[in-house]
Write an enzyme that holds these catalytic residues in place. Structure first.
Site, PDB file in Angstrom:
ATOM      1  N   GLY A  46       4.388   1.642  -8.532  1.00 35.22           N
ATOM      2  CA  GLY A  46       4.857   1.914  -7.182  1.00 35.22           C
ATOM      3  C   GLY A  46       5.620   0.714  -6.678  1.00 35.22           C
ATOM      4  CD  GLN A  51       6.007  -4.280  -3.756  1.00 29.69           C
ATOM      5  OE1 GLN A  51       6.001  -3.061  -3.786  1.00 29.69           O
ATOM      6  NE2 GLN A  51       5.357  -5.009  -4.635  1.00 29.69           N
ATOM      7  CB  CYS A  93       0.421  -6.227  -5.612  1.00 29.63           C
ATOM      8  SG  CYS A  93       1.901  -6.096  -4.602  1.00 29.63           S
ATOM      9  CG  LEU A  94       5.130  -4.796  -9.539  1.00 28.96           C
ATOM     10  CD1 LEU A  94       6.347  -3.903  -9.462  1.00 28.96           C
ATOM     11  CD2 LEU A  94       4.925  -5.305 -10.960  1.00 28.96           C
ATOM     12  CG  HIS A 135      -0.778  -1.075  -3.335  1.00 30.49           C
ATOM     13  ND1 HIS A 135      -1.625  -2.014  -3.893  1.00 30.49           N
ATOM     14  CD2 HIS A 135       0.455  -1.665  -3.332  1.00 30.49           C
ATOM     15  CE1 HIS A 135      -0.941  -3.112  -4.181  1.00 30.49           C
ATOM     16  NE2 HIS A 135       0.323  -2.918  -3.872  1.00 30.49           N
ATOM     17  CD  GLU A 136       3.616   0.677  -3.741  1.00 27.59           C
ATOM     18  OE1 GLU A 136       4.324  -0.135  -3.113  1.00 27.59           O
ATOM     19  OE2 GLU A 136       3.009   0.355  -4.783  1.00 27.59           O
ATOM     20  CG  HIS A 139       3.699  -3.301  -0.208  1.00 27.24           C
ATOM     21  ND1 HIS A 139       3.623  -4.677  -0.227  1.00 27.24           N
ATOM     22  CD2 HIS A 139       3.250  -2.884  -1.414  1.00 27.24           C
ATOM     23  CE1 HIS A 139       3.131  -5.063  -1.409  1.00 27.24           C
ATOM     24  NE2 HIS A 139       2.897  -3.998  -2.144  1.00 27.24           N
TER      25      HIS A 139
HETATM   26 ZN   LIG Z   1       2.099  -3.958  -4.002  1.00 24.60          ZN
END
Ligand SMILES: [Zn+2]
Length: 168
Positions: A46, A51, A93-94, A135-136, A139
Protein backbone atom coordinates in the site's frame (compact mmCIF):
# COMPACT_ATOMS: atom_id res chain seq x y z
CA UNK A 1 4.71 6.26 -15.53
CA UNK A 2 7.49 7.06 -13.16
CA UNK A 3 8.86 5.82 -9.90
CA UNK A 4 8.71 8.47 -7.19
CA UNK A 5 10.96 8.82 -4.22
CA UNK A 6 9.55 7.57 -0.94
CA UNK A 7 10.07 9.91 1.98
CA UNK A 8 10.81 8.44 5.37
CA UNK A 9 10.14 9.34 8.97
CA UNK A 10 10.74 11.96 10.38
CA UNK A 11 9.95 13.90 7.16
CA UNK A 12 7.38 16.62 8.04
CA UNK A 13 5.06 15.76 5.10
CA UNK A 14 4.29 12.45 6.82
CA UNK A 15 2.69 14.54 9.57
CA UNK A 16 0.53 16.63 7.27
CA UNK A 17 -3.22 16.33 6.96
CA UNK A 18 -3.74 15.49 3.28
CA UNK A 19 -6.01 17.78 1.28
CA UNK A 20 -9.24 16.48 -0.25
CA UNK A 21 -9.09 15.92 -4.00
CA UNK A 22 -11.70 17.78 -6.07
CA UNK A 23 -10.41 17.38 -9.61
CA UNK A 24 -10.42 14.01 -11.32
CA UNK A 25 -8.21 14.64 -14.30
CA UNK A 26 -5.42 12.91 -16.21
CA UNK A 27 -2.80 14.31 -13.85
CA UNK A 28 -4.53 12.56 -10.96
CA UNK A 29 -4.69 9.27 -12.84
CA UNK A 30 -1.02 9.59 -13.68
CA UNK A 31 -0.23 10.21 -10.03
CA UNK A 32 -2.14 7.02 -9.15
CA UNK A 33 -0.17 5.02 -11.71
CA UNK A 34 3.11 6.42 -10.43
CA UNK A 35 2.14 5.55 -6.88
CA UNK A 36 1.33 1.96 -7.89
CA UNK A 37 4.60 1.63 -9.74
CA UNK A 38 6.49 3.04 -6.77
CA UNK A 39 4.69 0.68 -4.39
CA UNK A 40 5.54 -2.40 -6.46
CA UNK A 41 9.12 -1.27 -6.98
CA UNK A 42 9.51 -1.08 -3.19
CA UNK A 43 7.66 -4.33 -2.62
CA UNK A 44 4.99 -2.61 -0.59
CA UNK A 45 1.33 -3.54 -0.32
CA UNK A 46 0.00 0.00 0.00
CA UNK A 47 1.11 3.57 -0.49
CA UNK A 48 -0.33 6.95 0.47
CA UNK A 49 0.51 10.16 -1.40
CA UNK A 50 2.12 11.69 1.71
CA UNK A 51 4.77 9.02 1.35
CA UNK A 52 5.95 10.51 -1.93
CA UNK A 53 5.79 14.03 -0.55
CA UNK A 54 2.30 14.93 -1.79
CA UNK A 55 -0.24 15.71 0.93
CA UNK A 56 -3.37 14.87 -1.07
CA UNK A 57 -6.00 12.26 -0.22
CA UNK A 58 -5.09 9.38 -2.46
CA UNK A 59 -3.84 5.88 -1.65
CA UNK A 60 -3.15 2.74 -3.65
CA UNK A 61 -3.60 -0.73 -2.19
CA UNK A 62 -2.38 -3.98 -3.68
CA UNK A 63 -5.12 -6.56 -4.23
CA UNK A 64 -3.10 -9.16 -6.16
CA UNK A 65 -3.72 -12.79 -5.39
CA UNK A 66 -0.88 -14.24 -7.48
CA UNK A 67 2.83 -13.82 -6.84
CA UNK A 68 3.79 -11.71 -9.91
CA UNK A 69 0.45 -10.02 -10.42
CA UNK A 70 0.08 -6.23 -10.22
CA UNK A 71 -3.52 -5.63 -9.32
CA UNK A 72 -4.41 -2.66 -7.15
CA UNK A 73 -7.18 -0.30 -6.24
CA UNK A 74 -6.98 3.47 -5.99
CA UNK A 75 -8.91 5.12 -3.19
CA UNK A 76 -9.43 8.86 -3.36
CA UNK A 77 -10.75 10.79 -0.35
CA UNK A 78 -11.22 7.52 1.56
CA UNK A 79 -13.21 7.51 4.77
CA UNK A 80 -13.57 4.58 7.14
CA UNK A 81 -17.22 4.95 8.01
CA UNK A 82 -17.60 1.85 10.18
CA UNK A 83 -15.25 -0.47 11.99
CA UNK A 84 -15.66 -3.54 14.16
CA UNK A 85 -13.53 -6.08 15.97
CA UNK A 86 -9.96 -5.51 17.12
CA UNK A 87 -7.01 -7.62 15.96
CA UNK A 88 -3.31 -7.20 16.67
CA UNK A 89 -0.84 -8.01 13.89
CA UNK A 90 2.67 -7.15 12.78
CA UNK A 91 2.94 -3.99 10.68
CA UNK A 92 5.70 -2.20 8.85
CA UNK A 93 5.82 0.83 6.59
CA UNK A 94 7.92 1.91 3.61
CA UNK A 95 8.35 5.26 5.37
CA UNK A 96 9.47 3.81 8.69
CA UNK A 97 12.80 2.16 8.01
CA UNK A 98 13.91 -1.06 9.65
CA UNK A 99 11.03 -1.46 12.03
CA UNK A 100 7.85 -3.40 12.50
CA UNK A 101 5.54 -3.80 15.46
CA UNK A 102 2.22 -5.26 16.48
CA UNK A 103 -0.63 -2.84 15.95
CA UNK A 104 -4.33 -3.17 16.79
CA UNK A 105 -6.72 -2.58 13.89
CA UNK A 106 -10.39 -3.14 13.18
CA UNK A 107 -10.99 -6.61 11.75
CA UNK A 108 -13.74 -5.36 9.47
CA UNK A 109 -14.32 -1.91 8.07
CA UNK A 110 -16.61 -0.09 5.70
CA UNK A 111 -14.96 2.36 3.33
CA UNK A 112 -16.41 5.11 1.25
CA UNK A 113 -14.15 6.73 -1.32
CA UNK A 114 -13.97 7.82 -4.93
CA UNK A 115 -12.22 6.14 -7.82
CA UNK A 116 -9.86 7.98 -10.23
CA UNK A 117 -12.87 8.95 -12.37
CA UNK A 118 -14.57 10.56 -9.40
CA UNK A 119 -17.16 7.81 -9.04
CA UNK A 120 -18.35 7.07 -5.52
CA UNK A 121 -17.34 3.67 -4.14
CA UNK A 122 -18.47 1.97 -0.97
CA UNK A 123 -17.35 -1.46 0.22
CA UNK A 124 -16.54 -3.73 3.13
CA UNK A 125 -12.98 -4.95 3.76
CA UNK A 126 -11.77 -7.54 6.23
CA UNK A 127 -8.59 -8.87 7.81
CA UNK A 128 -5.31 -8.10 6.00
CA UNK A 129 -6.97 -5.99 3.31
CA UNK A 130 -8.78 -3.96 5.99
CA UNK A 131 -5.50 -3.53 7.88
CA UNK A 132 -3.68 -2.09 4.88
CA UNK A 133 -6.49 0.36 4.18
CA UNK A 134 -6.53 1.54 7.81
CA UNK A 135 -2.75 1.98 7.69
CA UNK A 136 -2.92 4.01 4.47
CA UNK A 137 -5.86 6.16 5.61
CA UNK A 138 -3.85 6.95 8.75
CA UNK A 139 -1.10 8.35 6.50
CA UNK A 140 -3.58 10.81 5.01
CA UNK A 141 -4.19 12.14 8.51
CA UNK A 142 -0.51 12.49 9.26
CA UNK A 143 -0.49 9.39 11.40
CA UNK A 144 2.03 6.53 11.37
CA UNK A 145 1.77 3.04 12.81
CA UNK A 146 4.42 3.94 15.38
CA UNK A 147 1.87 6.37 16.86
CA UNK A 148 -0.26 3.35 17.68
CA UNK A 149 2.35 1.50 19.77
CA UNK A 150 3.43 2.17 23.33
CA UNK A 151 5.56 5.25 23.96
CA UNK A 152 8.25 2.96 25.36
CA UNK A 153 8.50 1.03 22.08
CA UNK A 154 8.33 4.24 20.08
CA UNK A 155 11.18 5.69 22.14
CA UNK A 156 13.30 2.62 21.45
CA UNK A 157 12.64 2.94 17.75
CA UNK A 158 13.62 6.63 17.77
CA UNK A 159 16.90 5.71 19.41
CA UNK A 160 17.52 3.00 16.85
CA UNK A 161 16.68 5.38 14.00
CA UNK A 162 19.11 7.98 15.34
CA UNK A 163 21.86 5.39 15.14
CA UNK A 164 20.86 4.37 11.62
CA UNK A 165 20.84 7.99 10.43
CA UNK A 166 24.18 8.67 12.06
CA UNK A 167 25.78 5.75 10.25
CA UNK A 168 24.55 6.84 6.87
ZN1 LIG B 1 2.90 3.26 5.76
Amino acid sequence: MAIREIVTYPAPVLREQAVKIEEFDDALRELAEDMAETMYESQGVGLAANQIGIARQIVVVDISTEEDERKYIVLINPVISEGEGKVPDQEGCLSVVEYSAKVDRFQKIRITAQDPEGKQIDFIAEDHFARIIQHEVDHLHGKLFIDRISSLKRGLYKKKLKKILKNQ
